[in-house]
Motif scaffolding. Structure first.
Motif, PDB file in Angstrom:
ATOM      1  N   THR A 171       0.812  -1.208   0.000  1.00  0.00           N
ATOM      2  CA  THR A 171       0.000   0.000   0.000  1.00  0.00           C
ATOM      3  C   THR A 171       0.852   1.267   0.000  1.00  0.00           C
ATOM      4  N   GLU A 172       2.139   1.142   0.333  1.00  0.00           N
ATOM      5  CA  GLU A 172       3.071   2.267   0.247  1.00  0.00           C
ATOM      6  C   GLU A 172       3.674   2.410  -1.149  1.00  0.00           C
ATOM      7  N   GLY A 173       3.322   1.506  -2.046  1.00  0.00           N
ATOM      8  CA  GLY A 173       3.895   1.551  -3.388  1.00  0.00           C
ATOM      9  C   GLY A 173       5.267   0.923  -3.485  1.00  0.00           C
ATOM     10  N   LYS A 174       5.605   0.042  -2.527  1.00  0.00           N
ATOM     11  CA  LYS A 174       6.890  -0.651  -2.554  1.00  0.00           C
ATOM     12  C   LYS A 174       6.695  -2.041  -3.134  1.00  0.00           C
ATOM     13  N   LEU A 175       7.600  -2.447  -3.987  1.00  0.00           N
ATOM     14  CA  LEU A 175       7.533  -3.750  -4.628  1.00  0.00           C
ATOM     15  C   LEU A 175       8.421  -4.730  -3.874  1.00  0.00           C
ATOM     16  N   TYR A 176       7.797  -5.766  -3.312  1.00  0.00           N
ATOM     17  CA  TYR A 176       8.523  -6.840  -2.643  1.00  0.00           C
ATOM     18  C   TYR A 176       8.545  -8.053  -3.565  1.00  0.00           C
ATOM     19  N   MET A 177       9.721  -8.604  -3.763  1.00  0.00           N
ATOM     20  CA  MET A 177       9.855  -9.751  -4.645  1.00  0.00           C
ATOM     21  C   MET A 177       9.532 -11.065  -3.953  1.00  0.00           C
ATOM     22  N   CYS A 178       9.562 -11.071  -2.611  1.00  0.00           N
ATOM     23  CA  CYS A 178       9.313 -12.299  -1.855  1.00  0.00           C
ATOM     24  C   CYS A 178       8.647 -11.941  -0.540  1.00  0.00           C
ATOM     25  N   LEU A 179       7.629 -12.721  -0.177  1.00  0.00           N
ATOM     26  CA  LEU A 179       6.924 -12.489   1.074  1.00  0.00           C
ATOM     27  C   LEU A 179       7.844 -12.644   2.280  1.00  0.00           C
ATOM     28  N   GLY A 180       8.850 -13.507   2.151  1.00  0.00           N
ATOM     29  CA  GLY A 180       9.706 -13.821   3.287  1.00  0.00           C
ATOM     30  C   GLY A 180      11.022 -13.080   3.334  1.00  0.00           C
ATOM     31  N   HIS A 181      11.185 -12.040   2.517  1.00  0.00           N
ATOM     32  CA  HIS A 181      12.411 -11.246   2.525  1.00  0.00           C
ATOM     33  C   HIS A 181      12.068  -9.760   2.559  1.00  0.00           C
ATOM     34  N   ASP A 217      11.109   0.985  -4.134  1.00  0.00           N
ATOM     35  CA  ASP A 217      10.035   1.948  -3.922  1.00  0.00           C
ATOM     36  C   ASP A 217       9.532   2.484  -5.264  1.00  0.00           C
ATOM     37  N   LEU A 218       8.544   1.820  -5.848  1.00  0.00           N
ATOM     38  CA  LEU A 218       8.017   2.239  -7.144  1.00  0.00           C
ATOM     39  C   LEU A 218       7.235   3.545  -7.041  1.00  0.00           C
ATOM     40  N   LYS A 219       6.582   3.758  -5.928  1.00  0.00           N
ATOM     41  CA  LYS A 219       5.881   5.031  -5.733  1.00  0.00           C
ATOM     42  C   LYS A 219       6.877   6.185  -5.773  1.00  0.00           C
ATOM     43  N   GLY A 220       8.012   6.025  -5.109  1.00  0.00           N
ATOM     44  CA  GLY A 220       9.035   7.067  -5.106  1.00  0.00           C
ATOM     45  C   GLY A 220       9.577   7.328  -6.498  1.00  0.00           C
ATOM     46  N   VAL A 221       9.787   6.245  -7.255  1.00  0.00           N
ATOM     47  CA  VAL A 221      10.274   6.394  -8.628  1.00  0.00           C
ATOM     48  C   VAL A 221       9.236   7.108  -9.477  1.00  0.00           C
ATOM     49  N   LEU A 222       7.985   6.727  -9.345  1.00  0.00           N
ATOM     50  CA  LEU A 222       6.909   7.330 -10.136  1.00  0.00           C
ATOM     51  C   LEU A 222       6.791   8.820  -9.851  1.00  0.00           C
ATOM     52  N   ARG A 223       6.900   9.202  -8.577  1.00  0.00           N
ATOM     53  CA  ARG A 223       6.760  10.614  -8.214  1.00  0.00           C
ATOM     54  C   ARG A 223       7.974  11.437  -8.627  1.00  0.00           C
ATOM     55  N   ALA A 224       9.148  10.840  -8.531  1.00  0.00           N
ATOM     56  CA  ALA A 224      10.363  11.601  -8.811  1.00  0.00           C
ATOM     57  C   ALA A 224      10.706  11.656 -10.297  1.00  0.00           C
ATOM     58  N   GLU A 225      10.440  10.548 -11.006  1.00  0.00           N
ATOM     59  CA  GLU A 225      10.933  10.445 -12.388  1.00  0.00           C
ATOM     60  C   GLU A 225       9.840  10.208 -13.422  1.00  0.00           C
ATOM     61  N   GLY A 226       8.634   9.880 -12.990  1.00  0.00           N
ATOM     62  CA  GLY A 226       7.553   9.664 -13.930  1.00  0.00           C
ATOM     63  C   GLY A 226       7.406   8.219 -14.346  1.00  0.00           C
ATOM     64  N   ILE A 227       6.326   7.935 -15.070  1.00  0.00           N
ATOM     65  CA  ILE A 227       5.988   6.562 -15.439  1.00  0.00           C
ATOM     66  C   ILE A 227       7.047   5.921 -16.333  1.00  0.00           C
ATOM     67  N   GLY A 228       7.766   6.722 -17.091  1.00  0.00           N
ATOM     68  CA  GLY A 228       8.782   6.178 -17.985  1.00  0.00           C
ATOM     69  C   GLY A 228       9.941   5.530 -17.264  1.00  0.00           C
ATOM     70  N   HIS A 270       4.010  -6.956   9.011  1.00  0.00           N
ATOM     71  CA  HIS A 270       2.877  -7.859   9.090  1.00  0.00           C
ATOM     72  C   HIS A 270       2.363  -8.223   7.699  1.00  0.00           C
ATOM     73  N   MET A 271       1.666  -9.330   7.639  1.00  0.00           N
ATOM     74  CA  MET A 271       1.101  -9.793   6.370  1.00  0.00           C
ATOM     75  C   MET A 271       0.230  -8.723   5.734  1.00  0.00           C
ATOM     76  N   SER A 272      -0.469  -7.943   6.548  1.00  0.00           N
ATOM     77  CA  SER A 272      -1.390  -6.947   6.021  1.00  0.00           C
ATOM     78  C   SER A 272      -0.668  -5.844   5.259  1.00  0.00           C
ATOM     79  N   VAL A 273       0.601  -5.624   5.565  1.00  0.00           N
ATOM     80  CA  VAL A 273       1.361  -4.596   4.863  1.00  0.00           C
ATOM     81  C   VAL A 273       1.713  -5.071   3.458  1.00  0.00           C
ATOM     82  N   THR A 274       2.154  -6.328   3.359  1.00  0.00           N
ATOM     83  CA  THR A 274       2.605  -6.859   2.078  1.00  0.00           C
ATOM     84  C   THR A 274       1.439  -7.330   1.219  1.00  0.00           C
ATOM     85  N   GLY A 275       0.391  -7.770   1.827  1.00  0.00           N
ATOM     86  CA  GLY A 275      -0.749  -8.282   1.079  1.00  0.00           C
ATOM     87  C   GLY A 275      -0.731  -9.779   0.937  1.00  0.00           C
ATOM     88  N   GLY A 276      -1.888 -10.405   1.167  1.00  0.00           N
ATOM     89  CA  GLY A 276      -1.964 -11.854   1.135  1.00  0.00           C
ATOM     90  C   GLY A 276      -2.216 -12.398  -0.255  1.00  0.00           C
TER      91      GLY A 276
END
Length: 341
Positions: free
Chosen positions: A277-287, A292-303, A335-341
């Motif tokens: 929900t913060e716009g961060k991309l996690y590649m693994c639930l256990g790591h 921070d894709l949200k940060g990239v989108l805001r700073a540099e744009g969709i490209g 918590h699981m709720s942060v990353t999404g089930g």
């Protein structure tokens, strides 16, 4: 929110393949870390949630999701927390639903069911065809204990509303030693009668809670043996893109899925990444590695999203590192709720 016209979208980019050769086709999105229940295995009773200022906007989530669709993701699951507590989440569902059949094979949602009576018709109209409903007990008192204050009748009414709206329903139940292990057979029997699929899940060591998860850990190997003695279970090749292994209750339409992160590692076929929900991309639930894709989108744009996504995939680990035992710290602090089930 409205869809971004194709003329404004970046050019198509290569498919998403991680460093271990796994093709990523499944994106799970947590639209909120908040929930209207406090399930004992998932959350502490007194939770501190993210400030609203830290969240990605629904517009930003949509833009990121659309970039994944452009790069070959064919399935998106919206989750939380409880996704239906986020105001205007229906706008996100509607926008992503426009991609179903146009790059996206399936848009689904995991919910606790408490608000399905209100939202089910709109979800179906937006393109969702299936919901996963978290339901760990059919007994009112036991359900209230597990969730701390939930009303199982409200959830069952929500499930009925989902079926009335034409949505298929899969029940998700966490197997909990000493809490619901004596009820799992009856849960499967109920699913057979109602025409639902059932997924049983081992408890996952994510985030600090008020109890020791070891006390509640129930290996699904033993659960399956018990169920197989009661039901005619035959192996099923069905795959949803998730980690479950499936069996069918012979002679019925009900599938039984087992999700066993601790007793049967499923990482070799992992095709998933998770957007928080913060716009961060996690590649693994256990790591804890994330970009921070949200940060990239805001700073540099969709490209700039493609390069950030490629950087993330290069670091996707081969396996999770879940362990459970007396005194064992959670695999990760979130918590699981942060990353999404």
């Amino acid at each position: 929110m409205v869809p971004v016209p194709s003329s404004q979208s970046p050019a198509p980019a290569p498919m998403l393949v991680d460093a271990h050769g796994r093709t990523i086709r499944y994106l799970r999105i947590s639209v909120t870390d908040r929930c209207d229940l406090r399930c004992r295995y998932c959350m502490a009773e007194a939770m501190t949630f993210l400030p609203r200022s830290a969240l990605a906007t629904l517009e930003e989530i949509a833009l990121i999701a659309e970039r994944f669709i452009a790069r070959g993701v064919t399935k998106i699951r919206l989750s939380g927390g409880e996704p239906l507590v986020r105001r205007d989440v229906g706008e996100l569902v509607t926008r992503l639903g426009l991609h179903v059949g146009a790059g996206l094979d399936e848009l689904t949602m995991t919910t606790n069911g408490t608000r399905l009576r209100e939202h089910a018709p709109a979800l179906a109209a937006a393109g969702i065809r299936r919901v996963n409903v978290s339901l760990d007990s059919l007994d009112p008192d036991r359900f209230r204990f597990i969730t701390r204050h939930g009303d199982v009748a409200q959830v069952l009414d929500g499930i009925a509303a989902a079926r009335e709206a034409g949505l298929a329903v899969k029940i998700n139940a966490v197997a909990l030693k000493g809490l619901n292990e004596d009820e799992l057979g009856d849960m499967l029997a109920w699913c057979v009668r109602e025409g639902h699929d059932l997924a049983l899940i081992e408890t996952m060591p994510l985030g600090a809670i008020d109890e020791d998860r070891t006390d509640r850990f129930l290996p699904l190997t033993g659960v399956f043996d018990t169920l197989a003695a009661r039901f005619p279970l035959v192996r099923d090749s069905h795959r949803t893109g998730g980690p479950a292994r499936y069996w069918r209750v012979e002679g019925t339409a009900t599938r039984l899925g087992l999700i066993s992160p601790l007793t049967a590692n499923f990482c070799d076929g992992c095709n998933r990444v998770r957007l928080t929900t913060e716009g961060k991309l996690y590649m693994c639930l256990g790591h804890d590695d994330q970009v921070d894709l949200k940060g990239v989108l805001r700073a540099e744009g969709i490209g700039a999203l493609d390069a950030a996504i490629d950087l993330a995939l290069a670091g996707k680990p081969k396996r999770h590192d879940f362990r459970i035992g007396a005194g064992e710290a959670p695999a990760v602090a979130r918590h699981m709720s942060v990353t999404g089930g």
